[in-house]
Design an enzyme around this catalytic site. Structure first.
Site, PDB file in Angstrom:
ATOM      1  N   LYS A 235     -26.742 -13.957  -5.685  1.00 57.35           N
ATOM      2  CA  LYS A 235     -27.549 -12.741  -5.569  1.00 57.35           C
ATOM      3  C   LYS A 235     -26.875 -11.880  -4.516  1.00 57.35           C
ATOM      4  O   LYS A 235     -26.942 -12.149  -3.317  1.00 57.35           O
ATOM      5  CB  LYS A 235     -28.983 -13.064  -5.175  1.00 57.35           C
TER       6      LYS A 235
ATOM      7  N   TYR B 245     -19.582  -5.454  -8.504  1.00 56.49           N
ATOM      8  CA  TYR B 245     -19.538  -6.519  -9.504  1.00 56.49           C
ATOM      9  C   TYR B 245     -20.526  -6.197 -10.611  1.00 56.49           C
ATOM     10  O   TYR B 245     -21.661  -5.811 -10.327  1.00 56.49           O
ATOM     11  CB  TYR B 245     -19.924  -7.870  -8.904  1.00 56.49           C
TER      12      TYR B 245
ATOM     13  N   ASP C 146     -25.969  -8.888  -2.059  1.00 61.66           N
ATOM     14  CA  ASP C 146     -26.856  -8.082  -1.237  1.00 61.66           C
ATOM     15  C   ASP C 146     -26.328  -6.654  -1.140  1.00 61.66           C
ATOM     16  O   ASP C 146     -25.672  -6.276  -0.187  1.00 61.66           O
ATOM     17  CB  ASP C 146     -26.971  -8.729   0.152  1.00 61.66           C
TER      18      ASP C 146
ATOM     19  N   CYS D 149     -47.676  -1.113  34.975  1.00 63.00           N
ATOM     20  CA  CYS D 149     -46.858  -0.590  33.875  1.00 63.00           C
ATOM     21  C   CYS D 149     -45.483  -0.190  34.418  1.00 63.00           C
ATOM     22  O   CYS D 149     -45.400   0.572  35.384  1.00 63.00           O
ATOM     23  CB  CYS D 149     -47.547   0.619  33.241  1.00 63.00           C
TER      24      CYS D 149
ATOM     25  N   ARG E 153     -30.800   2.723  -9.088  1.00 57.14           N
ATOM     26  CA  ARG E 153     -31.956   2.136  -9.757  1.00 57.14           C
ATOM     27  C   ARG E 153     -33.213   2.987  -9.574  1.00 57.14           C
ATOM     28  O   ARG E 153     -34.017   3.113 -10.485  1.00 57.14           O
ATOM     29  CB  ARG E 153     -32.178   0.733  -9.203  1.00 57.14           C
TER      30      ARG E 153
ATOM     31  N   ASP F 232       0.820  -1.218   0.000  1.00 54.97           N
ATOM     32  CA  ASP F 232       0.000   0.000   0.000  1.00 54.97           C
ATOM     33  C   ASP F 232       0.854   1.268   0.000  1.00 54.97           C
ATOM     34  O   ASP F 232       0.516   2.259  -0.643  1.00 54.97           O
ATOM     35  CB  ASP F 232      -0.904   0.035   1.241  1.00 54.97           C
TER      36      ASP F 232
ATOM     37  N   TYR G 278       1.942   2.219  -3.391  1.00 56.39           N
ATOM     38  CA  TYR G 278       0.781   2.715  -4.134  1.00 56.39           C
ATOM     39  C   TYR G 278       0.528   4.177  -3.764  1.00 56.39           C
ATOM     40  O   TYR G 278       0.326   5.041  -4.615  1.00 56.39           O
ATOM     41  CB  TYR G 278      -0.438   1.841  -3.816  1.00 56.39           C
ATOM     42  N   ASP G 279       0.577   4.439  -2.449  1.00 52.23           N
ATOM     43  CA  ASP G 279       0.351   5.816  -1.984  1.00 52.23           C
ATOM     44  C   ASP G 279       1.383   6.770  -2.568  1.00 52.23           C
ATOM     45  O   ASP G 279       1.081   7.909  -2.917  1.00 52.23           O
ATOM     46  CB  ASP G 279       0.400   5.884  -0.448  1.00 52.23           C
TER      47      ASP G 279
ATOM     48  N   GLU H 288     -23.876  -4.468  -9.151  1.00 50.23           N
ATOM     49  CA  GLU H 288     -24.225  -4.261  -7.754  1.00 50.23           C
ATOM     50  C   GLU H 288     -23.078  -3.604  -7.007  1.00 50.23           C
ATOM     51  O   GLU H 288     -21.942  -4.066  -7.071  1.00 50.23           O
ATOM     52  CB  GLU H 288     -24.534  -5.632  -7.131  1.00 50.23           C
TER      53      GLU H 288
ATOM     54  N   CYS I  63     -49.134   7.972  29.807  1.00 47.33           N
ATOM     55  CA  CYS I  63     -47.964   7.112  30.044  1.00 47.33           C
ATOM     56  C   CYS I  63     -46.846   7.595  29.115  1.00 47.33           C
ATOM     57  O   CYS I  63     -47.018   7.658  27.898  1.00 47.33           O
ATOM     58  CB  CYS I  63     -48.318   5.662  29.732  1.00 47.33           C
TER      59      CYS I  63
ATOM     60  N   CYS J  90     -51.323  -1.355  29.116  1.00 43.83           N
ATOM     61  CA  CYS J  90     -51.385  -0.214  30.016  1.00 43.83           C
ATOM     62  C   CYS J  90     -52.388   0.741  29.373  1.00 43.83           C
ATOM     63  O   CYS J  90     -52.187   1.195  28.245  1.00 43.83           O
ATOM     64  CB  CYS J  90     -50.016   0.453  30.119  1.00 43.83           C
TER      65      CYS J  90
ATOM     66  N   GLU K 292     -25.656 -17.118 -10.800  1.00 48.27           N
ATOM     67  CA  GLU K 292     -24.850 -16.071 -10.164  1.00 48.27           C
ATOM     68  C   GLU K 292     -25.287 -15.909  -8.714  1.00 48.27           C
ATOM     69  O   GLU K 292     -26.462 -16.086  -8.413  1.00 48.27           O
ATOM     70  CB  GLU K 292     -25.093 -14.716 -10.871  1.00 48.27           C
TER      71      GLU K 292
ATOM     72  N   LEU L 195     -36.294  -8.683 -10.087  1.00 45.18           N
ATOM     73  CA  LEU L 195     -36.372 -10.110 -10.374  1.00 45.18           C
ATOM     74  C   LEU L 195     -37.533 -10.749  -9.638  1.00 45.18           C
ATOM     75  O   LEU L 195     -37.819 -10.381  -8.502  1.00 45.18           O
ATOM     76  CB  LEU L 195     -35.091 -10.807  -9.903  1.00 45.18           C
TER      77      LEU L 195
ATOM     78  N   LYS M 251     -34.057 -17.446  -3.439  1.00 46.80           N
ATOM     79  CA  LYS M 251     -33.512 -16.936  -2.176  1.00 46.80           C
ATOM     80  C   LYS M 251     -33.108 -18.080  -1.261  1.00 46.80           C
ATOM     81  O   LYS M 251     -33.734 -19.134  -1.268  1.00 46.80           O
ATOM     82  CB  LYS M 251     -34.581 -16.100  -1.461  1.00 46.80           C
TER      83      LYS M 251
ATOM     84  N   CYS N  74     -45.349   3.938  33.939  1.00 45.83           N
ATOM     85  CA  CYS N  74     -46.223   4.893  34.638  1.00 45.83           C
ATOM     86  C   CYS N  74     -46.955   4.262  35.826  1.00 45.83           C
ATOM     87  O   CYS N  74     -47.744   4.914  36.491  1.00 45.83           O
ATOM     88  CB  CYS N  74     -47.224   5.514  33.668  1.00 45.83           C
TER      89      CYS N  74
END
Ligand code: IVH
Length: 675
Positions: free
Chosen positions: A118, A226, A120, A411, A139, A35, A38-39, A176, A435, A429, A116, A85, A317, A414
């Site tokens: 699904k 992706y 989330d 309760c 979307r 890293d 890269y920086d 996604e 209350c 209650c 594929e 879907l 699912k 109260c």
């Protein structure tokens, strides 16, 4: 000032290097440099660009750190709609889907599917023109989304410029945006350290991050992406199958999921599902099922779409996740309507994408039926966005002497003596707005998004306002002063002003929202809507008798009684009167938008299984045409929409002489109305 050639060359070189490393890091998951190096590349590029600003362009990797905050997102029309879907629950429903596909398409052989995960997260559409990323949109409702380009540019996994060649001049990549689990955990640890609220799950974290007006914040969030589909295509062609499209995506530098398989026939589809289900826990990102897509695009085109979902794809699912944990204690909560609910406090357990620490036990009878005791090991389940529940007790893990929980007589807030109505499982209650617990819940409900939607008036603030005695009913909210709010804990002048402004803004509302906001027992949004459209104005709802109320679609004797009881309470009537005096108002006719709808006020019931869409989609279509959709058949029902294997409702409709529509009648109806 002209830029020396060697500087321009060096800038090009640095950009190419950085892009290459981005790809190794995000797409191939195989970083080639530490890293820190890269920086250094990034800093070198930033320095040259700041010395020679004319070299800066939108595609430079330095532009990924976020830009000035926006006031709002611009709207983006999706020329090619972003679809959702249909769902298949279980292998049998997937088989039905496959059968429909083959019958409809006239395909005689076993179908080839792409399977594929699904993912989330949230769907996004990326518009590339001549290889450059130009617009990224959410979307939204599928037709119009929001322009989140500034935010998307900060997501390292999304190429600002495509690699390779052969891509169309102008095309949309759909996929996604999600938050990998590791990043999600780090983000929450960071939030906790700063005393901020943690995100409940990676999906919410991704959504919250992508919808930031300040892209500098998005830049700090570990988002990934992706690709899985295509929208608009102009000036060029795309491959002819989902499989070769994925291969092209890779060549163009677009990340694709590493768990894709193509299979033939339903048995292989089921196996692929089982494999992913088994792998699920070990994947570095959350998935909630699999998506099956007909692999061949020509076949996809032949199959086409229904309403908002393609006929050539379906999601299967995963079942709800279950985990065991220990029940540490039980206490009670007082709800908005005074219901006393026992709540189990658990040792935190991560299930179905969220950490669960509290679970409602509903009521005493439920608690006894499940024989839940303090100290028990319990099985906790959570599916999708559904609230978590205790499924059962692991009886052989019960410690000796585990105690049953005894419900209180008074309760806890109260101290009013609790009552239990004959035939009801719930203890209540009856102190209403006397209350504090019920006042707090009522105000939270009143302010909530689907009710009056008072921005900035969150739960913590409501609690403070009630504790201070400033707010005893929703009407008091409109008497609050900015100075008063500014004096509260953790409240800046600006936030105090925002709340006063929000309170001003919500005075113009709609009758359904207002009715819903009042928090009448069993009057949810749908019933509030029906009441508003049936009666047209508040006074008529307030004056209605139980008989008159029962004429409204989906209002039965119990709801009717609750409505009458609510409005005959003097205190409630007073609160309403004061709210109106404070300027709460709405356009008079609640049903105006639907005036020329083709099925205006026709009452439908849906039963059996539909082939072309699921019942929720059918309901939406009917509502869009002005119909009301209720759940049980009565003399008030105008039509029954009966799918396959319709049972008792079909019989009842026949008995009552209610006209019956088949699915194909329904499809004709839709087509003739261009929905
Ligand atoms: S394809 C026309 N593929 O699921 C097909 N969607 O329920 C539209 N999703 O809005 C989407 N993983 O946010 C597709 N591999 C995948 C997906 C996927 C997750 C989400 C996406 C979509 C929603 C539809």
């Amino acid at each position: 000032m002209a830029v020396p050639a060697d500087v321009a060359q060096r800038v090009d070189f640095l950009r190419a290097e950085i892009n290459k490393h981005n790809q190794s890091y995000y797409q191939l998951d195989a970083p080639q440099i530490p890293d820190s190096e890269y920086d250094e590349l990034m800093q070198a590029l930033q320095q040259l660009e700041s010395q020679h600003p004319s070299l800066i362009n939108a595609q430079s990797p330095t532009q990924r750190v976020g830009s000035a905050p926006l006031d709002s997102f611009k709207q983006v029309k999706h020329v090619v709609p972003m679809l959702s879907l249909g769902n298949a629950f279980g292998a049998a429903e997937f088989e039905d889907f496959d059968k429909r596909v083959r019958e409809r398409g006239g395909f005689s052989k076993a179908m080839e599917y792409m399977v594929e995960p699904k993912l989330d997260g949230l769907a996004i559409s990326l518009l590339y023109q001549h290889g450059d990323l130009v617009i990224a949109a959410t979307r939204g409702d599928g037709k119009t989304g929001e322009d989140v380009s500034e935010n998307v540019k900060t997501i390292g996994a999304i190429p600002m410029r495509l690699t390779g060649d052969g891509y169309p001049d102008k095309f949309e990549v759909r996929g996604e945006v999600f938050m990998p689990l590791k990043g999600f955990q780090t983000l929450n640890i960071r939030a906790k350290k700063k005393g901020e609220k943690a995100f409940v799950n990676p999906r919410n974290a991704a959504a919250g991050s992508l919808r930031q007006l300040d892209s500098k914040i998005t830049a700090t969030r570990p988002l990934a992406f992706y690709s899985y589909g295509i929208g608009l295509v102009e000036g060029g062609a795309i491959p002819s199958t989902q499989k070769t499209l994925f291969e092209a995506f890779k060549r163009w530098g677009l990340p694709v999921c590493d768990q894709l398989v193509t299979v033939k026939g339903i048995e292989a589809c089921d196996r692929a599902y089982q494999v992913l289900l088994e792998k699920r826990e070990r994947l570095p990102y959350e998935i909630d099922g699999v998506v099956y897509k007909v692999n061949d695009f020509e076949q996809q085109r032949e199959l086409g779409f229904v309403s908002r979902a393609p006929r050539w794809a379906i999601a299967r699912k995963f079942p709800a996740q279950e985990k065991t944990t220990k029940l540490v204690s039980i206490d009670v909560q007082v709800g908005r309507t005074g219901a006393i609910t026992p709540v189990a406090r658990l040792e935190p357990v991560f299930v179905g994408g969220v950490t669960v620490t509290n679970v409602t036990l509903h009521n005493e009878d439920e608690m006894r039926k499940k024989d839940v005791r303090i100290g028990d090991t319990v099985v906790v389940r959570r599916a999708g966005d559904v609230i978590p529940e205790i499924v059962s007790v692991v009886s052989d893990k019960r410690p000796a002497g585990a105690q049953l929980f005894k419900m209180p007589n008074h309760c806890p807030v109260c101290d009013t003596k609790l009552e239990r109505t004959e035939g009801e499982a719930v203890l209540r209650c009856g102190a209403g707005l006397y209350c504090q617990a019920q006042t707090k819940a009522a105000i939270k409900h009143f302010a909530s998004r689907r009710a009056l939607d008072i921005e900035g008036l969150g739960d913590k603030l409501v609690e403070q306002l009630v504790d201070k005695g400033w707010v005893k009913s929703p009407a008091n909210l409109f008497e609050l002063k900015q100075e008063q709010l500014a004096g509260l804990d953790r409240m800046a002048d600006k936030s105090a002003k925002n709340i006063i402004d929000a309170l001003e803004k919500v005075r113009l509302t709609t009758l359904p929202r207002f009715l819903y906001a009042l928090g009448i027992r069993e009057v949810g949004e749908v019933t509030a809507n029906s009441l508003a459209s049936h009666f047209g104005n508040l006074q008529a709802v307030m004056d209605a008798s139980t008989e008159e109320l029962e004429r409204v679609a989906d209002v039965g004797p119990i709801v009717a009684q609750h409505v009458v009881t609510f409005f005959s309470d003097r205190h409630n009537a007073e609160v309403i009167e004061r709210l109106l005096r404070f300027g709460i108002r709405w356009e008079n006719v609640a049903v105006r938008v639907l005036e020329d709808a083709p099925l205006l006020n026709q009452v439908f019931v849906i039963t059996g299984s539909l082939l072309e869409m699921n019942r929720d989609q059918a309901k939406e279509v009917l509502q869009a045409m002005g119909a009301k959709v209720t759940s049980s058949i009565s003399k008030k029902t105008d039509f029954l929409l009966a799918g396959e294997e319709a049972g008792s409702k079909l019989k009842k409709a026949q008995d009552l002489g209610v006209p019956i529509l088949s699915e194909s009648d329904f499809m004709k109806l839709i087509k003739s109305n261009h929905v």
